[in-house]
Scaffold this motif. Structure first.
Motif, PDB file in Angstrom:
ATOM      1  N   PHE A 215      40.570   1.188   4.209  1.00 54.35           N
ATOM      2  CA  PHE A 215      41.089   1.386   2.855  1.00 54.35           C
ATOM      3  C   PHE A 215      41.834   0.113   2.453  1.00 54.35           C
ATOM      4  N   ILE A 216      41.401  -0.481   1.356  1.00 57.60           N
ATOM      5  CA  ILE A 216      41.973  -1.748   0.880  1.00 57.60           C
ATOM      6  C   ILE A 216      42.247  -1.612  -0.613  1.00 57.60           C
ATOM      7  N   SER A 217      43.377  -2.127  -1.074  1.00 57.37           N
ATOM      8  CA  SER A 217      43.659  -2.075  -2.513  1.00 57.37           C
ATOM      9  C   SER A 217      44.417  -3.308  -2.963  1.00 57.37           C
ATOM     10  N   ASP A 218      44.553  -3.445  -4.276  1.00 54.16           N
ATOM     11  CA  ASP A 218      45.420  -4.439  -4.906  1.00 54.16           C
ATOM     12  C   ASP A 218      45.171  -5.858  -4.397  1.00 54.16           C
ATOM     13  N   VAL A 219      43.904  -6.244  -4.446  1.00 52.76           N
ATOM     14  CA  VAL A 219      43.513  -7.609  -4.081  1.00 52.76           C
ATOM     15  C   VAL A 219      43.782  -8.568  -5.242  1.00 52.76           C
ATOM     16  N   HIS A 220      43.571  -8.089  -6.463  1.00 55.67           N
ATOM     17  CA  HIS A 220      43.828  -8.858  -7.686  1.00 55.67           C
ATOM     18  C   HIS A 220      43.001 -10.143  -7.744  1.00 55.67           C
ATOM     19  N   LEU A 221      41.684 -10.009  -7.505  1.00 55.95           N
ATOM     20  CA  LEU A 221      40.790 -11.150  -7.685  1.00 55.95           C
ATOM     21  C   LEU A 221      40.878 -11.622  -9.133  1.00 55.95           C
TER      22      LEU A 221
ATOM     23  N   SER B 112      43.507 -13.527  -9.945  1.00 54.91           N
ATOM     24  CA  SER B 112      44.909 -13.943  -9.985  1.00 54.91           C
ATOM     25  C   SER B 112      45.113 -15.056  -8.958  1.00 54.91           C
ATOM     26  N   LYS B 113      45.911 -16.039  -9.303  1.00 61.55           N
ATOM     27  CA  LYS B 113      46.190 -17.136  -8.369  1.00 61.55           C
ATOM     28  C   LYS B 113      46.961 -16.653  -7.154  1.00 61.55           C
ATOM     29  N   ALA B 114      47.557 -15.476  -7.266  1.00 58.80           N
ATOM     30  CA  ALA B 114      48.339 -14.942  -6.149  1.00 58.80           C
ATOM     31  C   ALA B 114      47.474 -14.267  -5.095  1.00 58.80           C
ATOM     32  N   ALA B 115      46.216 -13.971  -5.415  1.00 59.63           N
ATOM     33  CA  ALA B 115      45.354 -13.244  -4.476  1.00 59.63           C
ATOM     34  C   ALA B 115      45.118 -14.077  -3.218  1.00 59.63           C
ATOM     35  N   LYS B 116      45.381 -13.484  -2.072  1.00 62.02           N
ATOM     36  CA  LYS B 116      45.203 -14.199  -0.803  1.00 62.02           C
ATOM     37  C   LYS B 116      43.789 -13.942  -0.271  1.00 62.02           C
ATOM     38  N   THR B 117      42.831 -14.513  -0.989  1.00 59.11           N
ATOM     39  CA  THR B 117      41.422 -14.275  -0.667  1.00 59.11           C
ATOM     40  C   THR B 117      41.041 -14.848   0.694  1.00 59.11           C
ATOM     41  N   ASP B 118      41.656 -15.966   1.089  1.00 59.85           N
ATOM     42  CA  ASP B 118      41.314 -16.546   2.387  1.00 59.85           C
ATOM     43  C   ASP B 118      41.708 -15.608   3.522  1.00 59.85           C
ATOM     44  N   TYR B 119      42.883 -14.974   3.415  1.00 60.56           N
ATOM     45  CA  TYR B 119      43.307 -14.025   4.447  1.00 60.56           C
ATOM     46  C   TYR B 119      42.409 -12.784   4.445  1.00 60.56           C
ATOM     47  N   LEU B 120      42.035 -12.316   3.240  1.00 60.75           N
ATOM     48  CA  LEU B 120      41.184 -11.130   3.161  1.00 60.75           C
ATOM     49  C   LEU B 120      39.808 -11.413   3.764  1.00 60.75           C
TER      50      LEU B 120
END
Length: 279
Positions: free
Chosen positions: A17-23, A25-33
């Motif tokens: 279960f994953i939520s609130d990624v906010h793709l 947004s500059k704040a989204a930590k896509t590299d960690y995800l």
């Protein structure tokens, strides 16, 4: 329960279960995800809202390669047989117009009743419908979103300094939020109302997002689970094959992780969503 992933092995899970990624947004930590998704496989992945940040994309378009990589990674997992259910939140509410529709193997649902391996039933929803500010005072919600952006901007600068000093990640915005008495009271009230909604649907638990406050706890006879977010805490909920629920906090700092996967399919999916919304 809380655990930090320590090794590079792939963990096999029943449900994620994953939520609130906010793709977007500059704040989204896509590299960690992306790093997290590489090391976790699940039979079912439930996206519990605010995966795409439509509010910020409307203000100014920001969609770097890592956003495509996250979408592509999820599509690849769907192609390999994982069931992926997407429950829209308030930031990606445009998807609420498409309940039951499949995009590239990703199924859109307003809510989802999840039956755990131990027989416990969980009502899964984003949770914004129980946020009075979002529901009844849209202008205040947008102002709050702006203030949150400001706190996140401070986070980014602070994180850079701490990295240079060899210090671990620490979230200013999360700390500030929990110092405000009204915010703490809001979290408590939110949890009670969401737990009551689960009770009304004859569920023994509830899984939600929205308030960016990850936790697993018992509220009376209801197990309340919040997935947290991927802009501050980088958390997810994992269900093991015996029904045990685990709150995972992803602490590995692999800055700039990217799979280099072709982004064509991700671009096509995003264009399809925007086209259907315009129609």
């Amino acid at each position: 329960m809380m655990a930090a992933q320590q090794d590079n092995s792939v963990r096999k899970l029943r449900t994620l279960f994953i939520s609130d990624v906010h793709l977007g947004s500059k704040a989204a930590k896509t590299d960690y995800l992306l790093d997290f998704l590489r090391h976790h496989e699940a039979e079912t992945i439930v996206l519990v809202g605010d995966i795409v940040d439509g509010w910020r994309l409307k203000r100014s378009w920001y969609w770097p390669q890592n956003c495509n990589d996250v979408v592509q990674k999820l599509l690849r997992k769907a192609r390999k047989g994982a069931r992926i259910v997407y429950i829209p939140g308030n930031h990606d509410e445009f998807l609420r117009d498409f309940p039951g529709v499949h995009f590239g193997g990703i199924e859109v649902a307003q809510r989802y009743m999840h039956e755990g391996a131990d027989g416990r039933k969980y009502l899964v929803l984003h949770g914004d419908e129980f946020d009075v500010v979002v529901r009844n005072a849209r202008v205040l919600a947008y102002l709050g979103d702006w203030a949150y952006d400001t706190a996140i901007a401070i986070n980014i600068g602070l994180a850079a300094v701490r990295r240079r000093l060899g210090m671990p990640y620490w979230s200013f915005s999360s700390w500030a939020k929990l110092q405000v008495k009204h915010a703490v009271n809001f979290i408590g009230e939110f949890q009670k109302v969401v737990a009551e909604e689960a009770r009304r649907h004859d569920a023994q638990g509830v899984i939600c997002g929205h308030i960016h406050h990850a936790v697993i706890e018992e509220i009376g006879d209801i197990r309340y689970i919040n997935t947290g977010d991927w802009v501050e805490s980088c958390t997810a909920i994992a269900e093991h094959h015996d029904g045990t629920m685990e709150l995972i906090t992803w602490h590995q700092m692999r800055g700039g992780a990217s799979e280099g996967e072709a982004s064509g399919e991700a671009d096509k999916l995003l264009a399809q969503l925007l086209t259907q919304r315009a129609a």
